[in-house]
Design a protein around this motif. Sequence first.
Motif, PDB file in Angstrom:
ATOM      1  N   ALA A  68      11.918  13.492 -21.185  1.00 19.56           N
ATOM      2  CA  ALA A  68      13.158  13.782 -20.455  1.00 19.56           C
ATOM      3  C   ALA A  68      13.599  15.219 -20.713  1.00 19.56           C
ATOM      4  CB  ALA A  68      14.249  12.804 -20.879  1.00 19.56           C
ATOM      5  N   TYR A  69      13.464  15.665 -21.955  1.00 19.53           N
ATOM      6  CA  TYR A  69      13.832  17.045 -22.281  1.00 19.53           C
ATOM      7  C   TYR A  69      12.930  18.025 -21.531  1.00 19.53           C
ATOM      8  CZ  TYR A  69      14.306  21.390 -24.861  1.00 19.53           C
ATOM      9  OH  TYR A  69      14.484  22.706 -25.192  1.00 19.53           O
ATOM     10  N   GLU A  70      11.622  17.756 -21.510  1.00 21.44           N
ATOM     11  CA  GLU A  70      10.695  18.658 -20.812  1.00 21.44           C
ATOM     12  C   GLU A  70      10.971  18.674 -19.310  1.00 21.44           C
ATOM     13  OE1 GLU A  70       6.822  17.387 -22.053  1.00 21.44           O
ATOM     14  OE2 GLU A  70       6.986  18.409 -23.987  1.00 21.44           O
ATOM     15  N   ASP A  71      11.317  17.528 -18.735  1.00 23.36           N
ATOM     16  CA  ASP A  71      11.686  17.500 -17.316  1.00 23.36           C
ATOM     17  C   ASP A  71      12.918  18.364 -17.070  1.00 23.36           C
ATOM     18  OD1 ASP A  71       9.609  15.884 -16.588  1.00 23.36           O
ATOM     19  OD2 ASP A  71      10.794  14.025 -16.549  1.00 23.36           O
ATOM     20  N   ALA A 102      21.703  19.285 -25.071  1.00 19.19           N
ATOM     21  CA  ALA A 102      22.934  18.500 -25.058  1.00 19.19           C
ATOM     22  C   ALA A 102      22.764  17.224 -24.251  1.00 19.19           C
ATOM     23  CB  ALA A 102      24.077  19.335 -24.506  1.00 19.19           C
ATOM     24  N   LYS A 103      22.091  17.307 -23.099  1.00 13.65           N
ATOM     25  CA  LYS A 103      21.899  16.134 -22.233  1.00 13.65           C
ATOM     26  C   LYS A 103      20.837  15.189 -22.768  1.00 13.65           C
ATOM     27  CE  LYS A 103      23.002  18.258 -17.782  1.00 13.65           C
ATOM     28  NZ  LYS A 103      22.411  18.659 -16.491  1.00 13.65           N
ATOM     29  N   THR A 122      19.821  25.387 -18.544  1.00 16.88           N
ATOM     30  CA  THR A 122      19.466  26.188 -19.720  1.00 16.88           C
ATOM     31  C   THR A 122      18.923  25.270 -20.808  1.00 16.88           C
ATOM     32  OG1 THR A 122      21.649  25.962 -20.688  1.00 16.88           O
ATOM     33  CG2 THR A 122      21.292  27.860 -19.225  1.00 16.88           C
ATOM     34  N   GLU A 123      18.320  25.902 -21.792  1.00 19.36           N
ATOM     35  CA  GLU A 123      17.740  25.121 -22.884  1.00 19.36           C
ATOM     36  C   GLU A 123      18.830  24.396 -23.673  1.00 19.36           C
ATOM     37  OE1 GLU A 123      15.115  25.940 -26.861  1.00 19.36           O
ATOM     38  OE2 GLU A 123      14.771  27.250 -25.163  1.00 19.36           O
TER      39      GLU A 123
END
Length: 163
Positions: free
Chosen positions: A101-104, A118-119, A112-113
């Motif tokens: 999910a982070y990479e998507d 955060a998400k 932004t990174e």
Amino acid sequence: MLKHADAILKLSLAAGALLAGSGAGFYYGIYLPSQDVRRQAMAMTARKVTSDRQTKALAERAKRAQAAQIAYDDCVNFADLSYKHRWTRSCQSLHDADVAAYEDCADDWFTTESSCHAKHPVRPTKDCALPGRVAQDIAGDREQRKAQCLATLQAATEDKQDS
């Protein structure tokens, strides 16, 4: 000759009395005590055999109890090991999903990174906090396995007490 017959008769009676006395003395002084000793020896042998059997039975019972306890400990250790392994696998799965999910999110040009962090926070691969339902299922399975281990131990213990 009559004079000699009287002496012979007296000597014969004395010899007969001596033989009868020695026979009675042998019977009461040697034969009966040896019978008592023999009976006592046989009784001691029987008690020793009984004692040996009881000792052997107790040793066997202790050996079986120890084996049952070892089996119980192994079973509980396996339940704990399985619990830890499932927890780690679940953490790894959640970690992999978080990373995906982070990479998507990071692949999106409009984010932004720091907003992706955060998400989509990434959980650790071990010793993570699992969702309540998953954690309850894993813990419940461990407790169920431990209960089965205890039931097996109790069944083995009851079998030993019956025999």
